[in-house]
Design a protein around this motif. Structure first.
Motif, PDB file in Angstrom:
ATOM      1  N   PRO A  49      95.120  32.086  19.878  1.00  0.00           N
ATOM      2  CA  PRO A  49      94.101  30.551  19.757  1.00  0.00           C
ATOM      3  C   PRO A  49      93.279  31.776  19.814  1.00  0.00           C
ATOM      4  O   PRO A  49      92.773  32.479  19.872  1.00  0.00           O
ATOM      5  CB  PRO A  49      94.148  29.548  20.879  1.00  0.00           C
ATOM      6  N   GLU A  50      92.504  30.897  18.592  1.00  0.00           N
ATOM      7  CA  GLU A  50      91.187  31.047  18.434  1.00  0.00           C
ATOM      8  C   GLU A  50      89.648  31.100  19.928  1.00  0.00           C
ATOM      9  O   GLU A  50      90.436  30.275  20.651  1.00  0.00           O
ATOM     10  CB  GLU A  50      90.189  29.845  17.722  1.00  0.00           C
ATOM     11  N   GLU A  51      89.265  32.055  19.783  1.00  0.00           N
ATOM     12  CA  GLU A  51      88.355  32.314  21.190  1.00  0.00           C
ATOM     13  C   GLU A  51      87.390  31.277  21.627  1.00  0.00           C
ATOM     14  O   GLU A  51      87.241  30.589  20.168  1.00  0.00           O
ATOM     15  CB  GLU A  51      87.592  33.719  21.290  1.00  0.00           C
ATOM     16  N   SER A  52      87.088  31.012  22.581  1.00  0.00           N
ATOM     17  CA  SER A  52      86.684  29.617  22.687  1.00  0.00           C
ATOM     18  C   SER A  52      86.328  29.183  24.821  1.00  0.00           C
ATOM     19  O   SER A  52      86.063  30.564  25.223  1.00  0.00           O
ATOM     20  CB  SER A  52      87.780  28.367  22.272  1.00  0.00           C
ATOM     21  N   ASP A  53      84.926  28.387  24.555  1.00  0.00           N
ATOM     22  CA  ASP A  53      84.800  28.677  26.391  1.00  0.00           C
ATOM     23  C   ASP A  53      85.562  27.199  26.453  1.00  0.00           C
ATOM     24  O   ASP A  53      85.132  26.993  27.884  1.00  0.00           O
ATOM     25  CB  ASP A  53      82.523  27.850  25.720  1.00  0.00           C
ATOM     26  N   GLU A  76      88.057  21.704  30.553  1.00  0.00           N
ATOM     27  CA  GLU A  76      86.452  22.128  30.864  1.00  0.00           C
ATOM     28  C   GLU A  76      85.608  23.758  30.191  1.00  0.00           C
ATOM     29  O   GLU A  76      86.526  24.013  29.520  1.00  0.00           O
ATOM     30  CB  GLU A  76      86.732  23.006  31.899  1.00  0.00           C
ATOM     31  N   ASN A  77      84.577  22.408  29.679  1.00  0.00           N
ATOM     32  CA  ASN A  77      83.728  23.251  28.426  1.00  0.00           C
ATOM     33  C   ASN A  77      83.047  24.471  29.361  1.00  0.00           C
ATOM     34  O   ASN A  77      82.149  24.021  29.966  1.00  0.00           O
ATOM     35  CB  ASN A  77      82.698  22.392  27.731  1.00  0.00           C
ATOM     36  N   THR A  78      83.885  26.070  30.200  1.00  0.00           N
ATOM     37  CA  THR A  78      82.640  26.641  30.119  1.00  0.00           C
ATOM     38  C   THR A  78      81.720  26.532  29.644  1.00  0.00           C
ATOM     39  O   THR A  78      80.775  27.456  30.957  1.00  0.00           O
ATOM     40  CB  THR A  78      83.934  27.960  30.621  1.00  0.00           C
ATOM     41  N   SER A  79      80.884  26.486  28.458  1.00  0.00           N
ATOM     42  CA  SER A  79      79.674  26.818  28.822  1.00  0.00           C
ATOM     43  C   SER A  79      78.688  25.809  29.214  1.00  0.00           C
ATOM     44  O   SER A  79      78.877  24.481  29.834  1.00  0.00           O
ATOM     45  CB  SER A  79      79.823  26.698  26.857  1.00  0.00           C
ATOM     46  N   THR A  80      77.518  25.783  28.698  1.00  0.00           N
ATOM     47  CA  THR A  80      76.528  25.175  29.806  1.00  0.00           C
ATOM     48  C   THR A  80      75.779  24.237  28.463  1.00  0.00           C
ATOM     49  O   THR A  80      75.289  23.511  28.504  1.00  0.00           O
ATOM     50  CB  THR A  80      74.441  25.475  29.792  1.00  0.00           C
TER      51      THR A  80
END
Length: 135
Positions: A49-53, A76-80
């Motif tokens: 899969p494409e890299e993501s947050d 979960e979006n692990t980014s702020t």
């Protein structure tokens, strides 16, 4: 028999056949969950899969008698920061070792937001063993 009786009987047969197919369309939760199990199928083409947050918190696989595959997944979006989840960022591993992304989907997430989504995957005679993302 007259034509009206033949038509009515034909319609009854068709409605019974349709009603029977309706049950086959219904999705059922797949009983065996394989979360946490590592599989080592060859991946000679390095399909990822494409890299993501996005991180998968949990998921449930579902299917029907026609081989339709869906997954209810909590991400979960692990980014702020705000992020857009797209189908290329999640992948399913099937019991024959093949890998596929979900059907097209784009969903916005706020920073650190958690959402549960239902994603459609391809029709397959093989069940989905695992869904995963890549950081």
């Amino acid at each position: 028999m007259n034509k009206v009786v033949v038509i009515v009987i034909s319609m009854l047969i068709a409605s019974v056949a349709y009603a029977g197919n309706e049950d086959r369309d219904a999705l059922s939760v797949d009983k065996v969950t394989t979360q946490g199990i590592d599989f080592h199928f060859p991946n000679d083409d390095n399909i990822q899969p494409e890299e993501s947050d996005f991180e998968i918190l949990n998921y449930v696989t579902m299917s029907n008698e026609y081989g339709e595959r869906k997954v209810v997944v909590t991400l979960e979006n692990t980014s702020t920061g705000n992020r857009i989840f797209s189908n290329e960022q999640i992948m399913a591993l099937y019991a024959n070792g093949s890998r596929r992304v979900a059907h097209e989907k784009r969903i916005g997430f706020k920073g650190k937001e958690v959402k549960t989504l239902t994603l459609s995957f391809h029709i397959s005679k093989y069940p989905i063993l695992k869904v995963y993302t890549r950081h």
